[in-house]
Design an enzyme around this catalytic site. Structure first.
Site, short mmCIF file in Angstrom:
data_model
loop_
_atom_site.label_atom_id
_atom_site.label_comp_id
_atom_site.label_asym_id
_atom_site.label_seq_id
_atom_site.Cartn_x
_atom_site.Cartn_y
_atom_site.Cartn_z
N HIS A 255 0.85 -1.19 0.00
CA HIS A 255 0.00 0.00 0.00
C HIS A 255 0.88 1.24 0.00
O HIS A 255 1.96 1.26 0.59
CB HIS A 255 -0.97 0.00 1.18
CG HIS A 255 -0.34 0.07 2.54
ND1 HIS A 255 0.05 1.27 3.11
CD2 HIS A 255 -0.05 -0.89 3.45
CE1 HIS A 255 0.55 1.03 4.32
NE2 HIS A 255 0.51 -0.27 4.55
N ASP B 283 -0.38 4.37 0.81
CA ASP B 283 -0.88 5.41 1.69
C ASP B 283 -0.23 5.33 3.06
O ASP B 283 0.37 4.32 3.44
CB ASP B 283 -2.40 5.32 1.82
CG ASP B 283 -2.87 4.02 2.47
OD1 ASP B 283 -2.32 2.96 2.11
OD2 ASP B 283 -3.79 4.05 3.31
N GLU C 24 -5.18 1.66 2.51
CA GLU C 24 -5.07 0.50 3.39
C GLU C 24 -5.20 0.91 4.85
O GLU C 24 -5.63 0.11 5.69
CB GLU C 24 -3.73 -0.21 3.16
CG GLU C 24 -3.59 -1.54 3.89
CD GLU C 24 -3.00 -1.43 5.30
OE1 GLU C 24 -3.00 -2.45 6.03
OE2 GLU C 24 -2.53 -0.33 5.67
N GLU C 25 -4.83 2.16 5.16
CA GLU C 25 -4.76 2.59 6.55
C GLU C 25 -6.09 3.05 7.12
O GLU C 25 -6.16 3.47 8.27
CB GLU C 25 -3.73 3.73 6.70
CG GLU C 25 -2.30 3.33 6.35
CD GLU C 25 -1.66 2.42 7.38
OE1 GLU C 25 -2.37 1.96 8.31
OE2 GLU C 25 -0.45 2.16 7.26
N HIS D 186 3.31 4.13 12.35
CA HIS D 186 2.36 5.15 12.80
C HIS D 186 2.92 6.04 13.91
O HIS D 186 2.18 6.85 14.47
CB HIS D 186 1.04 4.52 13.27
CG HIS D 186 0.39 3.64 12.26
ND1 HIS D 186 -0.81 2.99 12.49
CD2 HIS D 186 0.73 3.30 10.99
CE1 HIS D 186 -1.16 2.29 11.43
NE2 HIS D 186 -0.23 2.46 10.50
#
Length: 352
Positions: A70, A72, A126-127, A329
């Site tokens: 992904h 993103d 995806e997040e 994150h």
């Protein structure tokens, strides 16, 4: 700034990080990836799907390997652009998972005669909520592009191989009572107090350890939230306990839900969301070949990843990426550049 897919994958990772791509705002990075693949990898067929970019070879090889990542990230936390500090590369998305994306894109552009046909899937969203996940859209609109004998997701694993994934579901347990003035509490029934038995069952719960293909998946049943109360002088008449069950991939979602209902028998339960797990699939020849070529031993993936989507399609899938999942994150997210280099070398050896 044009991306150079043939550059050192460490430099490519930094370049990817420097193009912000928070979920739902991936268009610029998708544009850059699409342009770079079309210009620098003429041996690949390239397809654009929304903010996802797909590419593949068509060499008639016996097997096909799919590399997925992904593009993103979570919202930026003053950590773009990227910066270097010795062997560490800092920036939003370095570990999760632009390091993996950089390795995949670099190999796709520089390996023109792979011994397996290759498919690349760089996807969006995806997040955030699964309904927006770009991989789901690709499955609906371009299903044939996901066919493969093995799928590798560049999720951060510190360069290890993590097979399959846990399934997950959440239920709300609703306790009901009778509202009353707290000065005359005997006239009511306290719903918050009634949650005590639910919490006791969860606290006493003994989870399974399940060995599948040598990978041990540890289950967990936990209260992850509770809400209730009306005011400081009112006996509450409702309380809701949010329960999360992380289950081994030998259970289906239906079986997992039935188990939770058995544990909490007698209570009002409502399923709020669920995602199936993924079996490790290590017996498949392509997976065995990958483990042998990389000299790695697979362990169980704790948590849910998009390998589940591939498993549901009958495609063995593994998590393999240079990032550190513990740094995903975080404000000081970073990746050890030596892991990027070693992952690129290991995958190159496997693919050539």
């Amino acid at each position: 700034m044009a991306l150079d897919l043939t550059a050192d994958p460490v430099d490519l990772c930094a370049a990817l990080v420097d193009v912000p791509s928070v979920s739902r705002d991936e268009a610029l990075l998708a544009d850059e990836l699409e342009a770079a693949l079309r210009a620098q990898a003429p041996h690949l067929e390239v397809l654009r799907s929304g903010q996802a970019v797909l590419a593949r070879t068509d060499l008639g090889r016996e097997r096909r390997v799919l590399l997925a990542g992904h593009i993103d990230t979570v919202p930026i936390a003053d950590n773009v652009p990227s910066r270097r500090d010795g062997d560490l590369l800092y920036g939003c998305g370095t570990s999760d998972m632009k390091a993996g994306d950089a390795v995949f894109a670099h190999l796709a552009a520089t390996i023109t005669e792979p011994r397996h046909d290759l498919t690349l899937v760089f996807y969006d969203c995806e997040e955030i909520e699964a309904v927006h996940n770009g991989l789901g859209r690709v499955e609906r609109e371009h299903r044939d592009w996901l066919d493969a004998d093995l799928a590798l997701l560049g999720e951060p694993t510190n360069g290890a191989v993590e097979a399959g994934c846990q399934g997950t579901l959440r239920v709300e347990v609703t306790l009901r009572g009778r509202r009353a003035h707290s000065a005359r509490s005997w006239l009511g029934e306290n719903a918050v107090h009634a949650a005590g038995e639910v919490l006791r069952r969860l606290s006493d719960y003994r989870a399974r350890d399940v060995d599948i293909d040598g990978c041990v998946y540890r289950e967990g049943l936990q209260a992850v939230g509770i809400r209730g109360g009306v005011a400081g002088n009112v006996v509450p008449d409702e309380c809701v306990v949010l329960v999360n069950f992380r289950f081994a991939p030998d259970r289906s979602v239906d079986a997992a839900e039935a188990h939770v209902r058995e544990v909490l028998d007698g209570y009002d339960l409502r399923l709020t969301d669920s995602s199936p797990g993924a079996l490790p699939g290590l017996a498949q020849p392509a997976a065995q070949e990958f483990l042998a070529a990389t000299g790695t031993t697979a362990s169980a993936k704790y948590g849910w990843t998009d390998v589940s989507r591939f498993a549901a399609l009958g495609i063995p899938a593994l998590n393999y990426g240079p990032g550190d999942p513990d740094l995903a994150h975080t404000r000081d997210e970073h990746v050890d550049t030596r892991l990027i280099t070693s992952a690129a070398a290991a995958l190159r050896a496997y693919l050539t």
